[in-house]
Design a protein around this motif. Structure first.
Motif, PDB file in Angstrom:
ATOM      1  N   HIS A  69       0.796  -1.231   0.000  1.00 53.77           N
ATOM      2  CA  HIS A  69       0.000   0.000   0.000  1.00 53.77           C
ATOM      3  C   HIS A  69       0.832   1.286   0.000  1.00 53.77           C
ATOM      4  CE1 HIS A  69       0.807  -0.375   4.284  1.00 53.77           C
ATOM      5  NE2 HIS A  69       0.577   0.917   4.372  1.00 53.77           N
ATOM      6  N   ASN A  70       2.012   1.256   0.599  1.00 51.77           N
ATOM      7  CA  ASN A  70       2.843   2.454   0.700  1.00 51.77           C
ATOM      8  C   ASN A  70       3.611   2.659  -0.615  1.00 51.77           C
ATOM      9  OD1 ASN A  70       5.264   4.072   1.187  1.00 51.77           O
ATOM     10  ND2 ASN A  70       4.658   3.997   3.346  1.00 51.77           N
ATOM     11  N   GLN A  71       3.257   3.702  -1.345  1.00 49.49           N
ATOM     12  CA  GLN A  71       3.858   3.923  -2.660  1.00 49.49           C
ATOM     13  C   GLN A  71       5.369   4.097  -2.592  1.00 49.49           C
ATOM     14  OE1 GLN A  71       2.923   7.573  -4.740  1.00 49.49           O
ATOM     15  NE2 GLN A  71       3.328   6.628  -6.720  1.00 49.49           N
ATOM     16  N   ARG A  72       5.869   4.835  -1.629  1.00 48.88           N
ATOM     17  CA  ARG A  72       7.314   5.056  -1.524  1.00 48.88           C
ATOM     18  C   ARG A  72       8.049   3.738  -1.297  1.00 48.88           C
ATOM     19  NH1 ARG A  72      10.859   5.253   2.400  1.00 48.88           N
ATOM     20  NH2 ARG A  72       9.299   5.267   4.037  1.00 48.88           N
ATOM     21  N   LEU A  73       7.550   2.906  -0.380  1.00 58.12           N
ATOM     22  CA  LEU A  73       8.190   1.617  -0.110  1.00 58.12           C
ATOM     23  C   LEU A  73       8.060   0.676  -1.303  1.00 58.12           C
ATOM     24  CD1 LEU A  73       7.171   1.041   3.622  1.00 58.12           C
ATOM     25  CD2 LEU A  73       9.362   1.862   2.714  1.00 58.12           C
ATOM     26  N   ARG A  74       6.909   0.722  -1.968  1.00 58.42           N
ATOM     27  CA  ARG A  74       6.689  -0.120  -3.144  1.00 58.42           C
ATOM     28  C   ARG A  74       7.691   0.249  -4.240  1.00 58.42           C
ATOM     29  NH1 ARG A  74       1.611   1.047  -3.779  1.00 58.42           N
ATOM     30  NH2 ARG A  74       1.872   2.580  -5.430  1.00 58.42           N
TER      31      ARG A  74
END
Length: 187
Positions: A69-74
């Protein structure tokens, strides 16, 4: 997985290849600086396309959505996948497919055989290259080792991807696992 362990332990040349490919595991800081500094068009395009595809898949898969869900981590994960795949001479989409099939993007996945992390690396591989098996949950370590193992099997099988994938899974002689990877790759 037992077959994987036996075949890995039986082939010292294979171990040597993997040791060479992961010899710079300790250079994580340098790699991180280099990785973030170099964002060419091909890499940027792959990350953008893959991120969009994952967002679509997340809409259909609640468990996947929770994990990614977390775009930065993805995007950091995708950047690392791209980097480690290219570093090992593999297609990033192939590595992404292995991750999808092996762990469905569960960083802390542990199989019934004891394989760990995104690429489901067996702990004996960490011993072979001098890492702690707990490091297999480190994203960089898991991807680097998984890519190195797959590359070594691909070299051992003289470029035959189906056989290399079957070796990676410990199912040499069966087309089931490679077919799962190919289906995921197409997706």
């Amino acid at each position: 997985m037992l077959l994987l362990a036996q075949s890995a332990q039986a082939g010292p040349s294979q171990e040597a290849v993997i040791r060479l490919q992961v010899a710079s595991l300790d250079a994580n800081v340098a790699d991180t600086v280099r990785q973030s500094a170099v964002m060419n068009d091909e890499k940027r395009q792959w990350i953008e396309q893959t991120d969009r595809a994952l967002v679509i898949q997340m809409a259909e898969n609640k468990a996947l959505a929770e994990r990614l869900h977390n775009q930065r981590l993805r995007r950091e994960l995708l950047q690392t996948i791209h980097y480690e795949a290219k570093r090992a001479g593999l297609e990033p989409d192939l590595v992404l497919s292995v991750i999808r099939v092996e762990s469905n993007f569960r960083k802390y996945a542990i199989s019934s055989a004891g394989a760990r992390g995104y690429m489901q690396v067996m702990p004996f591989w960490a011993d072979i290259v001098g890492e702690r098996s707990t490091d297999l949950f480190n994203v960089r370590t898991n991807l680097r080792l998984g890519c190195a193992i797959l590359r070594a099997y691909l070299d051992q099988e003289k470029g035959n991807l189906s056989r290399a994938l079957a070796r990676y899974n410990g199912s040499l002689g069966s087309a089931t696992y490679p077919n799962y990877i190919y289906a995921s790759w197409i997706k």
